[in-house]
Design a protein around this motif. Structure first.
Motif, PDB file in Angstrom:
ATOM      1  N   LEU A  34      -4.764   5.935   4.665  1.00  0.00           N
ATOM      2  CA  LEU A  34      -5.143   5.711   3.276  1.00  0.00           C
ATOM      3  C   LEU A  34      -6.639   5.973   3.164  1.00  0.00           C
ATOM      4  N   PHE A  94      -8.210   3.774   6.160  1.00  0.00           N
ATOM      5  CA  PHE A  94      -7.355   2.980   7.036  1.00  0.00           C
ATOM      6  C   PHE A  94      -6.411   3.938   7.731  1.00  0.00           C
ATOM      7  N   ARG A 147     -10.315   1.972  11.288  1.00  0.00           N
ATOM      8  CA  ARG A 147     -10.874   2.085   9.941  1.00  0.00           C
ATOM      9  C   ARG A 147     -12.204   2.806  10.013  1.00  0.00           C
ATOM     10  N   LEU A 154      -5.688  -2.704   3.818  1.00  0.00           N
ATOM     11  CA  LEU A 154      -5.293  -1.314   3.573  1.00  0.00           C
ATOM     12  C   LEU A 154      -6.306  -0.603   2.684  1.00  0.00           C
ATOM     13  N   TYR A 165      -5.307  -1.049  14.734  1.00  0.00           N
ATOM     14  CA  TYR A 165      -5.613  -0.172  13.605  1.00  0.00           C
ATOM     15  C   TYR A 165      -7.008   0.425  13.742  1.00  0.00           C
ATOM     16  N   GLY A 180       0.795  -1.222   0.000  1.00  0.00           N
ATOM     17  CA  GLY A 180       0.000   0.000   0.000  1.00  0.00           C
ATOM     18  C   GLY A 180       0.824   1.267   0.000  1.00  0.00           C
ATOM     19  N   GLN A 239      -3.020   9.382   0.200  1.00  0.00           N
ATOM     20  CA  GLN A 239      -2.295   9.166   1.444  1.00  0.00           C
ATOM     21  C   GLN A 239      -2.345  10.427   2.292  1.00  0.00           C
TER      22      GLN A 239
END
Length: 353
Positions: free
Chosen positions: A283, A265, A250, A144, A248, A123, A156
């Motif tokens: 992302l 993400f 999301r 990702l 993580y 990614g 990004q």
């Protein structure tokens, strides 16, 4: 220790993130062929090395000889040479050469080595596994966003934020803070639709009620125009889901038909020994409109809009960190149940000293 005891006795801002996961620590574009760069994961200083041929590898960013950063060294073949005395290290961290010793002496001295880290690229990011290397192949790699889906366009973002990583998780999970973004988003109110929890995740779902006529251009271009009628109950146009699956985070946005139109993400990686700063690796994937090239036209507008939102979030979480510094600990009086469950998740899965 029971969870109630943990909540009462543990300051969440003193909980280190667990190292036994895959973490991005640099963007691929930052590391050119034949070069090396240094990054931090918490207290661990890590050198990333990209040979002219072959994949990136990661080593402890200190030469075994005088502890000088290997990120200041020179890449030669499949090794990196310390800038001070030229000691060379390969992918496994083993010292391959001490140039000023003879062959017999070299064989004896080459027992010197530095730590190596499992490392991979995906990614547009360089990931390392800073914990127990024997666990690296068993721990799932994060999804990702939609980077490999041609139906989406992905950008990004990477703000460096001067706060403990837990502030970032709380900020995104608690959509009641939309008042902060009133200048960018207009007048809207979050409507909590419920959530779910598990051993390694917390999830919250929201819709948004617009309480004024102003609608940002970026939102209108992506989702269409939403009109506000004070005499009617507004329908649920989109559902926003925020999910922290440790470590993580999301975010998903589905339209009224249930189709995914946006996915985020985010990983918040502690990047200093103090733990009071973190690097965000994000992302953001947006579904391409049916009109050809429209996404390319609106992309700069979306970039400006999201950057302004991130800057407002950055400013406020850094104010939270300064308050923690000044007060000498966590004085938060959290009343939103889903955020308290999130705090439990971060404490229970992190490293408590």
């Amino acid at each position: 220790m029971h969870r109630l005891d943990i909540k009462q006795k543990t300051d969440i801002r003193l909980v280190d993130i667990s190292p036994d996961f895959w973490y991005p620590i640099a963007w691929s574009k930052e590391l050119r062929r034949g070069k090396t760069i240094g990054r931090y994961f918490g207290r661990q200083s890590i050198a990333l090395i990209r040979p002219k041929r072959g994949p990136v590898f990661a080593l402890e960013n200190r030469c075994a000889h005088r502890q000088v950063p290997l990120s200041k060294g020179t890449v030669e073949g499949d090794s990196v040479k310390c800038c001070y005395h030229g000691w060379a290290y390969g992918r496994t961290g083993k010292c391959l050469d001490i140039p000023y010793l003879g062959k017999d002496e070299n064989r004896e001295k080459i027992i010197n080595r530095v730590r190596s880290y499992p490392c991979r690229e995906a990614g547009g990011m360089i990931f390392v596994f800073p914990g127990d290397p024997e666990k690296a192949d068993k721990v799932p790699f994060p999804q990702l966003a939609q980077v490999n889906n041609p139906a989406f366009k992905t950008r990004q973002f990477n703000p460096s934020v001067k706060c403990h990583y837990t502030f970032m998780h709380e900020n995104l999970m608690d959509m009641n803070h939309q008042f902060l973004h009133r200048r960018q988003m207009g007048q809207i109110r979050a409507r909590y639709l419920g959530g779910e929890t598990g051993e390694d995740f917390v999830e919250a779902r929201y819709s948004f009620a617009r309480t004024g006529t102003q609608q940002p251009l970026a939102e209108r271009l992506i989702f269409g125009k939403h009109t506000y009628d004070p005499n009617k109950i507004q329908p649920v146009e989109e559902v926003v889901t925020i999910r922290t699956t440790y470590p993580y985070q999301r975010l998903f946005i589905h339209d009224k038909d249930g189709d995914l139109v946006m996915e985020l993400f985010a990983a918040y990686v502690p990047n200093s020994p103090s733990g009071k700063s973190c690097q965000t690796f994000g992302l953001l994937s947006v579904l391409r409109p049916q009109t050809p090239l429209l996404i390319d036209i609106i992309w700069p507008v979306l970039g400006i809009f999201t950057n302004r939102i991130f800057q407002e979030d950055k400013e406020v979480v850094e104010m939270e960190q300064r308050a923690w510094n000044e007060l000498g600990g966590d004085r938060n009086r959290e009343v939103f149940p889903i955020v308290n469950k999130l705090r439990d998740l971060l404490i229970n899965n992190g490293i408590t000293h």
